[in-house]
Design a protein around this motif. Structure first.
Motif, PDB file in Angstrom:
ATOM      1  N   UNK A   1      49.960 158.601  63.617  1.00  0.00           N
ATOM      2  CA  UNK A   1      49.968 157.496  64.794  1.00  0.00           C
ATOM      3  C   UNK A   1      50.194 158.328  66.036  1.00  0.00           C
ATOM      4  N   UNK A   2      49.442 158.314  67.055  1.00  0.00           N
ATOM      5  CA  UNK A   2      49.771 158.894  68.405  1.00  0.00           C
ATOM      6  C   UNK A   2      49.068 158.063  69.470  1.00  0.00           C
ATOM      7  N   UNK A   3      49.742 158.228  70.776  1.00  0.00           N
ATOM      8  CA  UNK A   3      49.443 157.362  71.690  1.00  0.00           C
ATOM      9  C   UNK A   3      50.357 156.574  72.219  1.00  0.00           C
ATOM     10  N   UNK A   4      50.068 155.928  73.463  1.00  0.00           N
ATOM     11  CA  UNK A   4      50.829 154.944  74.158  1.00  0.00           C
ATOM     12  C   UNK A   4      49.843 153.917  74.647  1.00  0.00           C
ATOM     13  N   UNK A  24      42.069 150.463  69.022  1.00  0.00           N
ATOM     14  CA  UNK A  24      40.997 151.034  67.825  1.00  0.00           C
ATOM     15  C   UNK A  24      41.665 152.287  67.308  1.00  0.00           C
ATOM     16  N   UNK A  25      42.432 153.148  67.969  1.00  0.00           N
ATOM     17  CA  UNK A  25      43.044 154.388  67.318  1.00  0.00           C
ATOM     18  C   UNK A  25      44.284 154.317  66.359  1.00  0.00           C
ATOM     19  N   UNK A  26      44.811 153.107  66.553  1.00  0.00           N
ATOM     20  CA  UNK A  26      45.889 152.748  65.595  1.00  0.00           C
ATOM     21  C   UNK A  26      45.180 151.890  64.644  1.00  0.00           C
ATOM     22  N   UNK A  78      52.818 149.665  72.731  1.00  0.00           N
ATOM     23  CA  UNK A  78      52.644 150.340  71.337  1.00  0.00           C
ATOM     24  C   UNK A  78      52.679 151.911  71.377  1.00  0.00           C
ATOM     25  N   UNK A  79      53.499 152.724  70.863  1.00  0.00           N
ATOM     26  CA  UNK A  79      53.695 153.825  70.822  1.00  0.00           C
ATOM     27  C   UNK A  79      53.466 154.797  69.393  1.00  0.00           C
ATOM     28  N   UNK A 107      54.467 156.202  61.894  1.00  0.00           N
ATOM     29  CA  UNK A 107      54.751 154.850  62.131  1.00  0.00           C
ATOM     30  C   UNK A 107      54.275 154.644  63.763  1.00  0.00           C
ATOM     31  N   UNK A 108      54.396 153.376  63.975  1.00  0.00           N
ATOM     32  CA  UNK A 108      54.164 153.288  65.680  1.00  0.00           C
ATOM     33  C   UNK A 108      55.146 152.012  65.808  1.00  0.00           C
ATOM     34  N   UNK A 109      55.548 152.042  67.377  1.00  0.00           N
ATOM     35  CA  UNK A 109      56.445 151.339  67.438  1.00  0.00           C
ATOM     36  C   UNK A 109      56.164 150.134  68.428  1.00  0.00           C
ATOM     37  N   UNK A 110      56.698 148.998  68.484  1.00  0.00           N
ATOM     38  CA  UNK A 110      56.179 147.767  69.376  1.00  0.00           C
ATOM     39  C   UNK A 110      57.482 147.555  70.101  1.00  0.00           C
TER      40      UNK A 110
END
Length: 140
Positions: free
Chosen positions: A3-6, A21-23, A107-108, A113-116
């Motif tokens: 997972x990447x991006x903001x 979409x990327x997540x 979302x990061x 994982x990703x964080x909310x």
């Protein structure tokens, strides 16, 4: 999967949020596992298989050590959320209240994982100090 991006998103009136979409592409089984530590200002979101591997491998193994209190805390602070046909999942009112989500979300992606985050909390608590990247050394 990594997972990447903001991403900025908005919570709807039913506590649903649309996945970028990327997540979403990384969540191939149509489910996201959410975990919120009571004193952390964000929710951790995992692929179910990653969550189960991590939890079963470390906290639910049968090695004679009593981890029942820890296991109970993990159980009551985690929840599975199905992704609907429009790419949305629901964040429980309990989790929304805990991390102070009113409407706007960040979302990061953070690797496995990703964080909310509540956008307001994220902007108040996180200086965008990218100078820390100056110390990062890439091998290639």
């Amino acid at each position: 999967m990594f997972f990447s991006g903001e991403y900025e998103r908005t919570l709807d009136a039913k506590n649903r949020v649309a996945l970028p979409p990327k997540l979403k592409d990384c969540l191939t089984d149509g489910t996201v596992m959410l975990f919120s530590r009571p004193k952390e200002p964000f929710i951790r979101a995992y692929r179910v298989d990653e969550w189960e591997e991590m939890i079963n491998g470390h906290y639910f193994k049968d090695d004679g050590i009593d981890r029942s209190v820890l296991q109970r805390q993990i159980g009551k602070n985690s929840e599975r959320s199905e992704i609907d046909g429009q790419g949305r999942f629901t964040i429980s009112p309990k989790f929304c209240e805990r991390i102070e989500i009113k409407k706007d979300i960040i979302m990061i992606g953070v690797g496995k994982r990703f964080e909310i985050w509540s956008k307001e909390v994220y902007l108040a608590d996180n200086d965008d100090d990218s100078s820390i990247l100056d110390e990062l050394v890439f091998p290639y």
